[in-house]
Design a protein around this motif. Structure first.
Motif, PDB file in Angstrom:
ATOM      1  N   GLN A   7      42.891 -11.594 -43.977  1.00 23.27           N
ATOM      2  CA  GLN A   7      41.803 -11.969 -44.884  1.00 23.27           C
ATOM      3  C   GLN A   7      42.312 -12.312 -46.276  1.00 23.27           C
ATOM      4  OE1 GLN A   7      39.050  -8.689 -44.781  1.00 23.27           O
ATOM      5  NE2 GLN A   7      38.292  -9.212 -42.739  1.00 23.27           N
ATOM      6  N   VAL A   8      43.602 -12.137 -46.510  1.00 23.23           N
ATOM      7  CA  VAL A   8      44.160 -12.370 -47.837  1.00 23.23           C
ATOM      8  C   VAL A   8      45.350 -13.324 -47.746  1.00 23.23           C
ATOM      9  CG1 VAL A   8      43.429 -10.138 -48.743  1.00 23.23           C
ATOM     10  CG2 VAL A   8      45.648 -10.330 -47.614  1.00 23.23           C
ATOM     11  N   GLU A   9      45.684 -13.923 -48.885  1.00 24.59           N
ATOM     12  CA  GLU A   9      46.872 -14.755 -48.974  1.00 24.59           C
ATOM     13  C   GLU A   9      48.103 -13.860 -49.160  1.00 24.59           C
ATOM     14  OE1 GLU A   9      46.725 -17.973 -48.502  1.00 24.59           O
ATOM     15  OE2 GLU A   9      44.531 -18.041 -48.424  1.00 24.59           O
ATOM     16  N   SER A  10      49.256 -14.410 -48.855  1.00 28.64           N
ATOM     17  CA  SER A  10      50.496 -13.633 -48.918  1.00 28.64           C
ATOM     18  C   SER A  10      51.521 -14.314 -49.806  1.00 28.64           C
ATOM     19  CB  SER A  10      51.075 -13.442 -47.508  1.00 28.64           C
ATOM     20  OG  SER A  10      50.139 -12.832 -46.650  1.00 28.64           O
ATOM     21  N   SER A  11      52.522 -13.547 -50.199  1.00 34.68           N
ATOM     22  CA  SER A  11      53.645 -14.069 -50.977  1.00 34.68           C
ATOM     23  C   SER A  11      54.921 -13.389 -50.523  1.00 34.68           C
ATOM     24  CB  SER A  11      53.438 -13.831 -52.476  1.00 34.68           C
ATOM     25  OG  SER A  11      52.520 -14.741 -53.029  1.00 34.68           O
ATOM     26  N   VAL A  12      56.026 -14.107 -50.668  1.00 34.56           N
ATOM     27  CA  VAL A  12      57.346 -13.555 -50.344  1.00 34.56           C
ATOM     28  C   VAL A  12      58.085 -13.304 -51.649  1.00 34.56           C
ATOM     29  CG1 VAL A  12      59.524 -13.935 -49.142  1.00 34.56           C
ATOM     30  CG2 VAL A  12      57.385 -14.817 -48.170  1.00 34.56           C
ATOM     31  N   ILE A  13      58.637 -12.083 -51.800  1.00 32.92           N
ATOM     32  CA  ILE A  13      59.399 -11.761 -52.998  1.00 32.92           C
ATOM     33  C   ILE A  13      60.835 -11.389 -52.612  1.00 32.92           C
ATOM     34  CG2 ILE A  13      57.344 -10.997 -54.232  1.00 32.92           C
ATOM     35  CD1 ILE A  13      59.727  -8.298 -53.360  1.00 32.92           C
ATOM     36  N   ARG A  14      61.737 -11.572 -53.565  1.00 32.77           N
ATOM     37  CA  ARG A  14      63.125 -11.154 -53.374  1.00 32.77           C
ATOM     38  C   ARG A  14      63.401 -10.006 -54.342  1.00 32.77           C
ATOM     39  NH1 ARG A  14      66.510 -15.977 -53.658  1.00 32.77           N
ATOM     40  NH2 ARG A  14      65.770 -16.048 -55.797  1.00 32.77           N
ATOM     41  N   MET A  15      63.848  -8.893 -53.812  1.00 33.83           N
ATOM     42  CA  MET A  15      64.094  -7.691 -54.607  1.00 33.83           C
ATOM     43  C   MET A  15      65.574  -7.319 -54.503  1.00 33.83           C
ATOM     44  SD  MET A  15      62.015  -4.084 -54.389  1.00 33.83           S
ATOM     45  CE  MET A  15      62.589  -3.636 -52.736  1.00 33.83           C
ATOM     46  N   VAL A  16      66.252  -7.328 -55.638  1.00 33.92           N
ATOM     47  CA  VAL A  16      67.678  -6.996 -55.675  1.00 33.92           C
ATOM     48  C   VAL A  16      67.842  -5.683 -56.435  1.00 33.92           C
ATOM     49  CG1 VAL A  16      69.975  -7.745 -56.372  1.00 33.92           C
ATOM     50  CG2 VAL A  16      68.261  -9.446 -55.678  1.00 33.92           C
ATOM     51  N   PRO A  17      68.108  -4.564 -55.743  1.00 35.16           N
ATOM     52  CA  PRO A  17      68.267  -3.274 -56.427  1.00 35.16           C
ATOM     53  C   PRO A  17      69.398  -3.327 -57.447  1.00 35.16           C
ATOM     54  CG  PRO A  17      68.026  -2.951 -54.056  1.00 35.16           C
ATOM     55  CD  PRO A  17      68.195  -4.425 -54.274  1.00 35.16           C
ATOM     56  N   LYS A  18      69.186  -2.672 -58.596  1.00 31.88           N
ATOM     57  CA  LYS A  18      70.194  -2.647 -59.650  1.00 31.88           C
ATOM     58  C   LYS A  18      71.367  -1.766 -59.219  1.00 31.88           C
ATOM     59  CE  LYS A  18      66.929  -3.406 -63.437  1.00 31.88           C
ATOM     60  NZ  LYS A  18      66.340  -2.848 -64.682  1.00 31.88           N
ATOM     61  N   ASN A  19      72.556  -2.253 -59.480  1.00 31.37           N
ATOM     62  CA  ASN A  19      73.765  -1.519 -59.112  1.00 31.37           C
ATOM     63  C   ASN A  19      74.763  -1.597 -60.276  1.00 31.37           C
ATOM     64  OD1 ASN A  19      75.667  -0.123 -57.644  1.00 31.37           O
ATOM     65  ND2 ASN A  19      76.226  -1.850 -56.326  1.00 31.37           N
ATOM     66  N   PRO A  20      75.041  -0.450 -60.929  1.00 29.65           N
ATOM     67  CA  PRO A  20      74.590   0.895 -60.599  1.00 29.65           C
ATOM     68  C   PRO A  20      73.142   1.129 -61.004  1.00 29.65           C
ATOM     69  CG  PRO A  20      75.880   0.933 -62.596  1.00 29.65           C
ATOM     70  CD  PRO A  20      75.958  -0.474 -62.088  1.00 29.65           C
ATOM     71  N   ARG A  21      72.549   2.150 -60.449  1.00 33.82           N
ATOM     72  CA  ARG A  21      71.175   2.483 -60.777  1.00 33.82           C
ATOM     73  C   ARG A  21      71.069   3.022 -62.198  1.00 33.82           C
ATOM     74  NH1 ARG A  21      69.659   5.650 -55.187  1.00 33.82           N
ATOM     75  NH2 ARG A  21      69.180   3.806 -53.940  1.00 33.82           N
ATOM     76  N   PRO A  22      69.904   2.864 -62.834  1.00 37.30           N
ATOM     77  CA  PRO A  22      69.704   3.436 -64.170  1.00 37.30           C
ATOM     78  C   PRO A  22      69.944   4.943 -64.155  1.00 37.30           C
ATOM     79  CG  PRO A  22      67.943   1.902 -63.641  1.00 37.30           C
ATOM     80  CD  PRO A  22      68.748   2.073 -62.380  1.00 37.30           C
ATOM     81  N   ASN A  23      70.629   5.440 -65.168  1.00 42.42           N
ATOM     82  CA  ASN A  23      71.004   6.848 -65.211  1.00 42.42           C
ATOM     83  C   ASN A  23      69.896   7.690 -65.844  1.00 42.42           C
ATOM     84  OD1 ASN A  23      72.569   9.146 -64.947  1.00 42.42           O
ATOM     85  ND2 ASN A  23      73.653   8.821 -66.890  1.00 42.42           N
ATOM     86  N   ILE A  24      68.736   7.694 -65.192  1.00 45.32           N
ATOM     87  CA  ILE A  24      67.622   8.527 -65.644  1.00 45.32           C
ATOM     88  C   ILE A  24      66.991   9.193 -64.426  1.00 45.32           C
ATOM     89  CG2 ILE A  24      67.095   7.099 -67.664  1.00 45.32           C
ATOM     90  CD1 ILE A  24      64.732   5.950 -66.106  1.00 45.32           C
ATOM     91  N   SER A  25      66.264  10.267 -64.688  1.00 45.26           N
ATOM     92  CA  SER A  25      65.563  10.965 -63.605  1.00 45.26           C
ATOM     93  C   SER A  25      64.325  10.163 -63.216  1.00 45.26           C
ATOM     94  CB  SER A  25      65.160  12.366 -64.057  1.00 45.26           C
ATOM     95  OG  SER A  25      64.190  12.922 -63.191  1.00 45.26           O
ATOM     96  N   TYR A  26      64.211   9.834 -61.929  1.00 45.99           N
ATOM     97  CA  TYR A  26      63.026   9.091 -61.504  1.00 45.99           C
ATOM     98  C   TYR A  26      61.764   9.901 -61.724  1.00 45.99           C
ATOM     99  CZ  TYR A  26      59.415   6.846 -58.880  1.00 45.99           C
ATOM    100  OH  TYR A  26      58.219   6.266 -58.545  1.00 45.99           O
ATOM    101  N   ASP A  27      61.787  11.181 -61.376  1.00 48.28           N
ATOM    102  CA  ASP A  27      60.597  12.020 -61.526  1.00 48.28           C
ATOM    103  C   ASP A  27      60.143  12.081 -62.980  1.00 48.28           C
ATOM    104  OD1 ASP A  27      60.476  12.579 -58.815  1.00 48.28           O
ATOM    105  OD2 ASP A  27      61.772  14.345 -58.993  1.00 48.28           O
TER     106      ASP A  27
END
Length: 410
Positions: free
Chosen positions: A209-229
């Motif tokens: 019932q909805v339109e769609s889109s394709v995205i490209r996601m490139v994880p950062k390497n190295p990851r940010p040095n912060i607590s996710y929580d």
């Protein structure tokens, strides 16, 4: 003598009234749809356009040595394209019928050795190592899958994912955009996200019932040095009402003050910091504060209906349900402390309907309020800024300044 009936070049009868008995050739796609009905409750909308499938795989930039994770292979239209270019494809499928269908599709071909079908829920499955993720994602798991992929260690090189268009636009929305939300900040902190292409609903069978889109996601390497929580805890407070100022979100809601006061007491105990406690020494009328009595301004577009409002939810790192109509917190995304606090207040209101719940402020409460004021007004000067206008740098500055004052969000 009667004339012989003429046939057209295409082999059909000459008369427009003659019955055409020609049948469409049986293909793997229409045969699979004839065998069983698609379960749209599980997000089973098979991508039937081979051109779109080829474009998705092409954008992933696959190498011959890549191991690819595919979530929800369906009848295998995208899977076959992946197997042509990758070393191996791990397809995670919840529906046993679909798992059998995609297995049967490559049976007896060289591709069969390269396909590994895992039957189960991807959110409850411990994923093996993979280099790339390509997925026509079931829309109801868009948010939790996104953050599960970002939490995967080691990180995948790239993820090419199909989402509902509105969700995809939230992922890469920038500060000031209408769809900018906590989801936008969270996702962009951990990955670089680009929009690849739009996909119309007619490219699927059955059409969604909805339109769609394709995205490209490139994880950062190295990851940010912060607590996710810690990071997500700050964003939860900032985006409780994204159209209100940060001062209103932090100092205008007693549930937030109470949470930060509790966290500050814990931090002081862990770091041997002595606190002077007792009733507040303030003599003004603010010494007695109404619970969650936050004035609303007519200039704000999204009215806050309390922590139980069902307007916004954003997946946490690892999972949380995603509601696509979101501007405030959803019940599933609500921190436990807020739930308990809200339920306690509701119980008090039921027992004493004519008496507003009040509680006395303490010296520690006053100290936390002052620390919040110092951070918002003096250290960051973001007090009058609204969350929807803050970028990643602003939130990082806020988190660092709060931590310097001993205020944490976990």
């Amino acid at each position: 003598m009667p004339k012989a009936s003429k046939m057209r070049n295409g082999g059909g009868p000459a008369s427009p009234y003659a019955k055409n008995n020609t049948k469409k050739p049986a293909t793997a796609n229409n045969m699979s749809n004839a065998i069983f009905k698609m379960n749209t409750d599980l997000g089973q909308h098979v991508l039937k356009n081979p051109g779109v499938a080829s474009a998705i795989v092409e954008k992933a930039g696959l190498k011959q040595s890549d191991i690819v994770l595919e979530v929800g292979p369906g009848s295998g239209n995208l899977t076959v394209k992946i197997l042509e270019k990758a070393k191996k494809c791990i397809a995670v499928e919840l529906d046993p019928r679909m798992a059998a269908e995609v297995t049967k599709r490559v049976q007896g071909t060289p591709m069969a050795k390269k396909l590994d079908v895992v039957l189960g829920d991807v959110m409850k499955t411990e994923l093996p190592y993979f280099d790339v993720c390509i997925s026509n994602t079931p829309y109801q798991i868009s948010s939790p899958l996104t953050f599960k992929l970002l939490a995967t260690s080691p990180s995948p090189r790239i993820c090419v994912l199909m989402f509902q268009r509105e969700f995809a636009m939230r992922l890469f929305a920038k500060a000031g955009d209408k769809l900018y939300s906590r989801l936008s900040v969270n996702a962009q902190m951990w990955a670089k996200i680009d929009h690849i292409m739009k996909v119309g609903k007619n490219n699927f069978k059955p059409p969604p019932q909805v339109e769609s889109s394709v995205i490209r996601m490139v994880p950062k390497n190295p990851r940010p040095n912060i607590s996710y929580d810690e990071w997500d805890g700050l964003l939860r407070v900032c985006f409780v009402r994204k159209n209100k100022t940060l001062r209103a979100n932090f100092l205008g809601t007693t549930s937030v003050i109470s949470m930060l006061e509790s966290n500050y007491r814990t931090w002081c105990a862990q770091n041997s910091v002595t606190l002077e406690d007792g009733p507040s020494t303030e003599t003004n009328t603010d010494a007695l504060m109404e619970i969650d009595n936050v004035p609303a301004t007519t200039a704000d577009n999204d009215e806050w209906n309390g922590f139980g409002s069902d307007n916004e939810s954003v997946g946490g790192m690892p999972v949380a349900a995603m509601d696509l109509d979101m501007d405030d917190m959803d019940e599933d995304d609500l921190p436990a402390f807020f739930k308990e606090h809200r339920d306690h207040i509701e119980q008090q209101k039921q027992q004493h309907p004519k008496t507003q719940a009040r509680k006395k402020r303490s010296k520690v409460n006053d100290l936390v309020r002052e620390k919040i004021r110092i951070v918002l007004e003096d250290k960051t000067t973001l007090a009058d800024k609204r969350a929807r206008m803050c970028d990643e740098g602003d939130f990082l500055k806020l988190l660092w300044s709060f931590n310097q004052e001993g205020i944490h969000f976990v």
